[in-house]
Design a protein around this motif. Structure first.
Motif, PDB file in Angstrom:
ATOM      1  N   PRO A   1      -3.615  -1.517  -9.215  1.00 39.34           N
ATOM      2  CA  PRO A   1      -3.960  -2.808  -9.818  1.00 39.34           C
ATOM      3  C   PRO A   1      -2.744  -3.390 -10.543  1.00 39.34           C
ATOM      4  N   MET A   2      -2.894  -4.526 -11.096  1.00 36.09           N
ATOM      5  CA  MET A   2      -1.929  -5.184 -11.981  1.00 36.09           C
ATOM      6  C   MET A   2      -0.668  -5.685 -11.289  1.00 36.09           C
ATOM      7  N   GLY A   3      -0.743  -5.946  -9.978  1.00 41.06           N
ATOM      8  CA  GLY A   3       0.355  -6.593  -9.262  1.00 41.06           C
ATOM      9  C   GLY A   3       1.720  -5.999  -9.508  1.00 41.06           C
ATOM     10  N   PRO A   4       2.668  -6.825  -9.992  1.00 38.68           N
ATOM     11  CA  PRO A   4       4.043  -6.361 -10.206  1.00 38.68           C
ATOM     12  C   PRO A   4       4.139  -5.196 -11.210  1.00 38.68           C
ATOM     13  N   LEU A   5       3.268  -5.178 -12.207  1.00 39.49           N
ATOM     14  CA  LEU A   5       3.290  -4.084 -13.175  1.00 39.49           C
ATOM     15  C   LEU A   5       2.908  -2.765 -12.495  1.00 39.49           C
ATOM     16  N   GLY A   6       1.916  -2.808 -11.612  1.00 37.73           N
ATOM     17  CA  GLY A   6       1.537  -1.618 -10.842  1.00 37.73           C
ATOM     18  C   GLY A   6       2.694  -1.112 -10.001  1.00 37.73           C
ATOM     19  N   LYS A   7       3.402  -2.037  -9.355  1.00 36.00           N
ATOM     20  CA  LYS A   7       4.572  -1.660  -8.546  1.00 36.00           C
ATOM     21  C   LYS A   7       5.670  -1.059  -9.413  1.00 36.00           C
ATOM     22  N   LEU A   8       5.809  -1.573 -10.612  1.00 36.23           N
ATOM     23  CA  LEU A   8       6.841  -1.088 -11.527  1.00 36.23           C
ATOM     24  C   LEU A   8       6.572   0.347 -11.980  1.00 36.23           C
ATOM     25  N   VAL A   9       5.319   0.670 -12.284  1.00 36.45           N
ATOM     26  CA  VAL A   9       5.000   2.008 -12.805  1.00 36.45           C
ATOM     27  C   VAL A   9       4.785   3.049 -11.700  1.00 36.45           C
ATOM     28  N   HIS A  10       4.612   2.597 -10.456  1.00 37.30           N
ATOM     29  CA  HIS A  10       4.343   3.547  -9.372  1.00 37.30           C
ATOM     30  C   HIS A  10       5.392   4.654  -9.260  1.00 37.30           C
ATOM     31  N   PRO A  11       6.691   4.337  -9.151  1.00 37.30           N
ATOM     32  CA  PRO A  11       7.667   5.406  -8.893  1.00 37.30           C
ATOM     33  C   PRO A  11       7.866   6.396 -10.044  1.00 37.30           C
ATOM     34  N   TRP A  12       7.627   5.988 -11.256  1.00 34.52           N
ATOM     35  CA  TRP A  12       7.890   6.911 -12.364  1.00 34.52           C
ATOM     36  C   TRP A  12       6.632   7.408 -13.069  1.00 34.52           C
TER      37      TRP A  12
ATOM     38  N   TYR B   1      -7.833   2.728  -9.409  1.00 35.02           N
ATOM     39  CA  TYR B   1      -7.040   2.139  -8.328  1.00 35.02           C
ATOM     40  C   TYR B   1      -7.669   0.842  -7.840  1.00 35.02           C
ATOM     41  N   LYS B   2      -6.834  -0.026  -7.309  1.00 36.99           N
ATOM     42  CA  LYS B   2      -7.365  -1.235  -6.670  1.00 36.99           C
ATOM     43  C   LYS B   2      -8.073  -0.824  -5.379  1.00 36.99           C
ATOM     44  N   MET B   3      -7.504   0.208  -4.705  1.00 36.09           N
ATOM     45  CA  MET B   3      -8.091   0.748  -3.487  1.00 36.09           C
ATOM     46  C   MET B   3      -7.657   2.200  -3.361  1.00 36.09           C
ATOM     47  N   TRP B   4      -8.601   3.072  -2.949  1.00 42.79           N
ATOM     48  CA  TRP B   4      -8.338   4.503  -2.746  1.00 42.79           C
ATOM     49  C   TRP B   4      -9.120   4.936  -1.518  1.00 42.79           C
TER      50      TRP B   4
ATOM     51  N   LYS C   1     -14.487  18.646  11.050  1.00 44.55           N
ATOM     52  CA  LYS C   1     -13.290  17.957  11.537  1.00 44.55           C
ATOM     53  C   LYS C   1     -12.630  17.117  10.439  1.00 44.55           C
ATOM     54  N   PHE C   2     -13.411  16.233   9.800  1.00 46.41           N
ATOM     55  CA  PHE C   2     -12.843  15.413   8.727  1.00 46.41           C
ATOM     56  C   PHE C   2     -13.946  14.773   7.904  1.00 46.41           C
ATOM     57  N   PHE C   3     -13.556  14.352   6.703  1.00 44.54           N
ATOM     58  CA  PHE C   3     -14.402  13.475   5.910  1.00 44.54           C
ATOM     59  C   PHE C   3     -13.500  12.542   5.136  1.00 44.54           C
ATOM     60  N   VAL C   4     -14.065  11.419   4.733  1.00 48.81           N
ATOM     61  CA  VAL C   4     -13.304  10.396   4.015  1.00 48.81           C
ATOM     62  C   VAL C   4     -14.071  10.007   2.768  1.00 48.81           C
ATOM     63  N   ASP C   5     -13.349   9.984   1.634  1.00 45.59           N
ATOM     64  CA  ASP C   5     -13.951   9.418   0.427  1.00 45.59           C
ATOM     65  C   ASP C   5     -13.168   8.170   0.035  1.00 45.59           C
ATOM     66  N   GLU C   6     -13.910   7.192  -0.482  1.00 45.82           N
ATOM     67  CA  GLU C   6     -13.315   5.937  -0.935  1.00 45.82           C
ATOM     68  C   GLU C   6     -13.784   5.628  -2.345  1.00 45.82           C
ATOM     69  N   GLN C   7     -12.864   5.135  -3.145  1.00 46.50           N
ATOM     70  CA  GLN C   7     -13.209   4.744  -4.510  1.00 46.50           C
ATOM     71  C   GLN C   7     -14.093   3.503  -4.481  1.00 46.50           C
ATOM     72  N   ARG C   8     -15.153   3.533  -5.281  1.00 49.06           N
ATOM     73  CA  ARG C   8     -16.004   2.363  -5.469  1.00 49.06           C
ATOM     74  C   ARG C   8     -15.765   1.761  -6.844  1.00 49.06           C
ATOM     75  N   MET C   9     -15.377   2.610  -7.800  1.00 49.95           N
ATOM     76  CA  MET C   9     -15.025   2.144  -9.145  1.00 49.95           C
ATOM     77  C   MET C   9     -14.022   3.143  -9.706  1.00 49.95           C
ATOM     78  N   GLY C  10     -12.955   2.651 -10.290  1.00 50.94           N
ATOM     79  CA  GLY C  10     -11.979   3.572 -10.853  1.00 50.94           C
ATOM     80  C   GLY C  10     -10.643   2.919 -11.113  1.00 50.94           C
TER      81      GLY C  10
ATOM     82  N   MET D   1       0.848  -1.170   0.000  1.00 44.88           N
ATOM     83  CA  MET D   1       0.000   0.000   0.000  1.00 44.88           C
ATOM     84  C   MET D   1       0.895   1.235   0.000  1.00 44.88           C
ATOM     85  N   TYR D   2       0.453   2.256  -0.703  1.00 37.03           N
ATOM     86  CA  TYR D   2       1.174   3.515  -0.778  1.00 37.03           C
ATOM     87  C   TYR D   2       0.378   4.576  -0.032  1.00 37.03           C
ATOM     88  N   GLN D   3       1.094   5.635   0.365  1.00 41.44           N
ATOM     89  CA  GLN D   3       0.403   6.721   1.055  1.00 41.44           C
ATOM     90  C   GLN D   3       1.022   8.056   0.666  1.00 41.44           C
TER      91      GLN D   3
END
Length: 151
Positions: free
Chosen positions: A116-127, A89-92, A78-87, A1-3
């Motif tokens: 999404p896309m497992g190792p491919l997602g990890k590969l494209v994340h930093p760049w 990301y695998k999770m947002w 104080k705060f609110f939270v939004d979460e992706q239901r479709m889009g 997971m990224y933050q």
């Protein structure tokens, strides 16, 4: 997971800050124009828990994508939270926190996400994904500076 975490001082009252950021209609104002952000559903002036918002964005190669988020939690001024239901990301999970401080409001965004896309997602994340998110939040920072802090 990224933050991604961003904090910004907003020279406004807590009420004014909450009113602006808790209105889904203002999201387009703080989103870069190249993102092609358009709300597809009718939205109320004020958000509430369970509100579903559907919009299109064109984050890459001008290819439109549908994104649906749910306002999952709201604690007034104080705060609110939004979460992706479709889009894209695998999770947002996006937390928006507001804290009254001397002279204004300290606003903090915390975005936790999975690709999404497992190792491919990890590969494209930093760049690709991380720099794009940082660019979007930098635009937001500058827009908030312009709207609230240059008065």
């Amino acid at each position: 997971m990224y933050q991604l975490k961003r904090t910004q001082f907003v020279k406004a009252s807590l009420e004014e800050c909450w009113e602006f950021f808790s209105s889904p209609k203002n999201l387009q104002t703080i989103t870069p124009p190249y993102m092609g952000f358009h709300i597809q559903t009718e939205v109320p002036e004020k958000m509430y828990e369970g509100l579903m918002v559907s919009y299109t964005v064109t984050p890459l190669l001008k290819i439109p994508m549908q994104w649906v988020t749910e306002i999952k939690y709201v604690h007034d001024k104080k705060f609110f939270v939004d979460e992706q239901r479709m889009g894209p990301y695998k999770m947002w999970h996006h937390e928006h926190h507001f804290k009254e401080v001397e002279g204004g409001v300290e606003m903090t965004d915390i975005v936790s996400y999975l690709l999404p896309m497992g190792p491919l997602g990890k590969l494209v994340h930093p760049w690709l994904v991380k720099p794009k998110l940082e660019e979007i939040f930098e635009y937001r920072f500058q827009k908030v500076e312009e709207l609230f802090n240059q008065k």
